[in-house]
Design a protein around this motif. Structure first.
Motif, short mmCIF file in Angstrom:
data_model
loop_
_atom_site.label_atom_id
_atom_site.label_comp_id
_atom_site.label_asym_id
_atom_site.label_seq_id
_atom_site.Cartn_x
_atom_site.Cartn_y
_atom_site.Cartn_z
N ALA A 279 0.84 -1.20 0.00
CA ALA A 279 0.00 0.00 0.00
C ALA A 279 0.88 1.25 0.00
CB ALA A 279 -0.91 0.00 1.23
N PRO A 280 0.55 2.26 -0.85
CA PRO A 280 1.34 3.50 -0.85
C PRO A 280 1.32 4.12 0.54
CG PRO A 280 -0.23 3.45 -2.68
CD PRO A 280 -0.58 2.31 -1.78
N ALA A 281 2.50 4.47 1.04
CA ALA A 281 2.56 4.99 2.41
C ALA A 281 3.82 5.81 2.59
CB ALA A 281 2.51 3.85 3.42
N THR A 282 3.78 6.66 3.61
CA THR A 282 4.93 7.45 4.03
C THR A 282 5.17 7.18 5.51
OG1 THR A 282 4.44 9.19 2.43
CG2 THR A 282 5.87 9.78 4.27
N GLU A 283 6.41 6.94 5.88
CA GLU A 283 6.73 6.72 7.29
C GLU A 283 6.92 8.06 7.98
OE1 GLU A 283 9.36 3.40 8.86
OE2 GLU A 283 10.66 5.17 9.14
N ILE A 284 6.27 8.24 9.13
CA ILE A 284 6.42 9.46 9.91
C ILE A 284 6.88 9.09 11.32
CG2 ILE A 284 4.62 10.62 8.58
CD1 ILE A 284 2.77 10.35 11.00
N VAL A 285 7.59 10.01 11.96
CA VAL A 285 8.07 9.81 13.33
C VAL A 285 7.62 11.01 14.16
CG1 VAL A 285 10.06 9.42 14.81
CG2 VAL A 285 10.07 8.55 12.46
N ARG B 225 -5.87 7.93 17.58
CA ARG B 225 -7.25 7.82 17.06
C ARG B 225 -7.47 8.83 15.94
NH1 ARG B 225 -8.82 7.03 22.50
NH2 ARG B 225 -9.57 9.17 22.71
N SER B 226 -6.88 10.02 16.06
CA SER B 226 -7.04 11.04 15.02
C SER B 226 -6.37 10.61 13.72
CB SER B 226 -6.45 12.37 15.49
OG SER B 226 -7.12 12.84 16.65
N LEU B 227 -5.24 9.89 13.84
CA LEU B 227 -4.50 9.46 12.66
C LEU B 227 -5.02 8.16 12.07
CD1 LEU B 227 -0.83 10.21 13.76
CD2 LEU B 227 -2.13 11.40 12.00
N ALA B 228 -5.98 7.51 12.76
CA ALA B 228 -6.41 6.17 12.35
C ALA B 228 -6.96 6.15 10.93
CB ALA B 228 -7.46 5.64 13.32
N VAL B 229 -7.55 7.25 10.48
CA VAL B 229 -8.14 7.28 9.13
C VAL B 229 -7.06 7.11 8.06
CG1 VAL B 229 -9.40 8.71 7.49
CG2 VAL B 229 -10.07 8.69 9.89
N THR B 230 -5.89 7.65 8.32
CA THR B 230 -4.83 7.61 7.30
C THR B 230 -3.70 6.65 7.63
OG1 THR B 230 -3.38 9.02 5.96
CG2 THR B 230 -3.51 9.51 8.31
N ALA B 231 -3.67 6.11 8.86
CA ALA B 231 -2.56 5.25 9.28
C ALA B 231 -2.68 3.85 8.72
CB ALA B 231 -2.48 5.20 10.80
N LEU B 232 -1.54 3.21 8.49
CA LEU B 232 -1.47 1.82 8.07
C LEU B 232 -0.73 1.04 9.16
CD1 LEU B 232 -0.45 2.32 4.35
CD2 LEU B 232 -2.61 1.36 5.15
N GLY B 233 -1.44 0.15 9.83
CA GLY B 233 -0.79 -0.64 10.87
C GLY B 233 -0.69 0.11 12.19
N ASP B 234 0.06 -0.45 13.10
CA ASP B 234 0.18 0.07 14.45
C ASP B 234 1.48 0.84 14.62
OD1 ASP B 234 -2.23 -1.11 15.53
OD2 ASP B 234 -1.22 -3.03 15.33
N VAL C 77 1.64 6.25 7.10
CA VAL C 77 0.37 6.90 6.77
C VAL C 77 0.19 6.90 5.26
CG1 VAL C 77 0.35 8.34 8.84
CG2 VAL C 77 1.44 9.19 6.76
N ARG C 78 -1.08 6.86 4.86
CA ARG C 78 -1.39 6.88 3.44
C ARG C 78 -1.14 8.26 2.83
NH1 ARG C 78 -5.72 4.16 5.81
NH2 ARG C 78 -5.96 1.97 5.19
N SER C 79 -1.37 9.30 3.61
CA SER C 79 -1.34 10.66 3.07
C SER C 79 -0.67 11.61 4.05
CB SER C 79 -2.77 11.13 2.79
OG SER C 79 -2.83 12.52 2.60
N VAL C 80 0.39 12.29 3.59
CA VAL C 80 1.04 13.31 4.41
C VAL C 80 0.08 14.48 4.64
CG1 VAL C 80 2.89 15.03 4.42
CG2 VAL C 80 3.37 12.67 3.73
N GLU C 81 -0.68 14.82 3.61
CA GLU C 81 -1.65 15.91 3.73
C GLU C 81 -2.68 15.59 4.80
OE1 GLU C 81 -3.09 19.65 2.80
OE2 GLU C 81 -1.38 18.69 1.85
N GLY C 82 -3.20 14.35 4.77
CA GLY C 82 -4.19 13.96 5.77
C GLY C 82 -3.62 13.96 7.17
N ALA C 83 -2.38 13.46 7.33
CA ALA C 83 -1.74 13.44 8.65
C ALA C 83 -1.51 14.85 9.16
CB ALA C 83 -0.42 12.68 8.58
N ALA C 84 -1.09 15.76 8.27
CA ALA C 84 -0.86 17.16 8.69
C ALA C 84 -2.15 17.80 9.16
CB ALA C 84 -0.26 17.94 7.52
N ALA C 85 -3.25 17.54 8.45
CA ALA C 85 -4.54 18.11 8.84
C ALA C 85 -4.99 17.61 10.21
CB ALA C 85 -5.59 17.77 7.78
N MET C 86 -4.65 16.36 10.53
CA MET C 86 -5.02 15.81 11.83
C MET C 86 -4.14 16.35 12.96
SD MET C 86 -7.60 13.77 11.32
CE MET C 86 -8.13 14.89 9.99
#
Length: 338
Positions: free
Chosen positions: A233-239, A252-261, A276-285
């Motif tokens: 799945a397309p994803a970006t790793e964030i720390v 919980r806020s990131l759950a919509v865009t997160a992949l895995g735990d 996360v699937r989307s950097v844009e989505g993670a930033a908005a959260m």
């Protein structure tokens, strides 16, 4: 390689009783002609394998056949005793049995192998949890394990990462997986395989119905497919470094865009790594958490949070100016302004 394949054939026939050349070829990823040659080799080696022709036929072993047990080699003994997971056995309630079994096997080894195994076990300790990770509560593991082994349908109360409250699911257990130190139940829900983190299962109720488990199910293959789908799945790793009391809400806020735990980051207190699937989505959260979240990586995510915050600030400053009351010069009562 061929010797390993011949052993695989014997193991498959012992497990399934009778298999066609096509089934064996598919399992072993070879041609039917190769399977036929292997059967000739097994027969020549004294393995009592025979063929049944016609519909429903195939290859089978003579009933009651038991292969001779082979003595462990030094490398096999070392692999068994070092890689054997005491933590896994303890989680399944088999810790004491595991230790007793290893002790019995150890005493049965030749003296040189016994000394080798003892030497290695005194010098190698495996702990997949690491320094920072606390073991997850596994109150439901025993009940889940029993349902898996008994092939019985269950109803679980499960709280997913994106849910505010747990919900009930009726599932057909297929098996248990241990990935690192995390346990998962692999089960079919409404006919589709899913994975459920055991630490998020609060209750297990057995329904007294047989589990709808495919007779030819290969749990290893199911897991490999799940893992490949996840990795593909397309994803970006964030720390992130998160103020501990806010971590559950952030996840919980990131759950919509997160992949895995999320995974703790070694040597980085309060830091977690996730995909996360989307950097844009993670930033908005994340923008709403302000100073309670530090983005350690990637820079792209920090830039998007800054851009969103600046755009929001400018928007509200402009709106505030538009809605400010107009200043009016007040004159004494009865005096006209000219």
């Amino acid at each position: 390689m061929r010797a390993d394949r011949l052993l695989q054939i014997v193991q498959l026939l012992r497990r399934y009783g009778r298999m066609s050349a096509a089934e064996l070829a598919q399992r072993l990823e070879v041609t039917k002609r190769t399977v036929l040659r292997d059967m000739e080799s097994l027969s020549a080696a004294g393995i009592p394998v025979y063929a049944e022709r016609g519909r429903g036929g195939g290859f089978a072993l003579v009933p009651g056949f038991e292969p001779d047990a082979e003595q462990l080699t030094a490398e096999e003994a070392r692999a068994l005793f070092v890689a054997g997971g005491r933590g896994t056995a303890e989680a399944l309630g088999l810790g004491n049995s595991f230790c007793r079994a290893l002790h019995k096997l150890s005493t049965a080894l030749p003296d040189d192998q016994h000394r080798l195994v003892t030497h290695v076990r005194e010098r190698i300790v495996l702990d997949a949890g690491g320094w920072h990770r606390e073991p997850a509560a596994l109150d439901a593991l025993a009940a889940v394990q029993a349902a898996v082994l008994d092939d019985e349908r269950i109803r679980i109360r499960y709280r997913s990462r994106q849910a505010d409250a747990p919900g009930d699911r009726t599932v057909d257990p297929w098996g248990l997986l241990q990935v690192g130190t995390t346990w998962y139940l692999v089960a079919a829900h409404r006919g589709r395989p899913r994975s459920y983190r055991v630490s998020r299962i609060s209750t297990v109720r057995r329904l007294g119905e047989p589990s709808r488990r495919p007779p030819d199910l290969d749990l290893h293959q199911v897991w490999r497919q799940m893992r490949d789908d996840f990795r593909g799945a397309p994803a970006t790793e964030i720390v992130l470094r998160v103020h501990p009391p806010r971590l559950p809400l952030v996840l919980r806020s990131l759950a919509v865009t997160a992949l895995g735990d999320p995974e703790p980051v070694p040597d980085e207190p309060d830091a977690h790594r996730l995909r996360v699937r989307s950097v844009e989505g993670a930033a908005a959260m994340l923008v709403g958490f302000g100073a309670e979240v530090d983005v350690l990586a990637p820079a792209e995510l920090r830039d998007r949070i800054i851009a969103i915050a600046e755009a929001a600030g400018e928007h509200h400053r402009t709106a505030s100016r538009r809605s400010a009351p107009t200043e009016v010069e007040l004159l004494p009562y009865g005096q006209n302004s000219r």
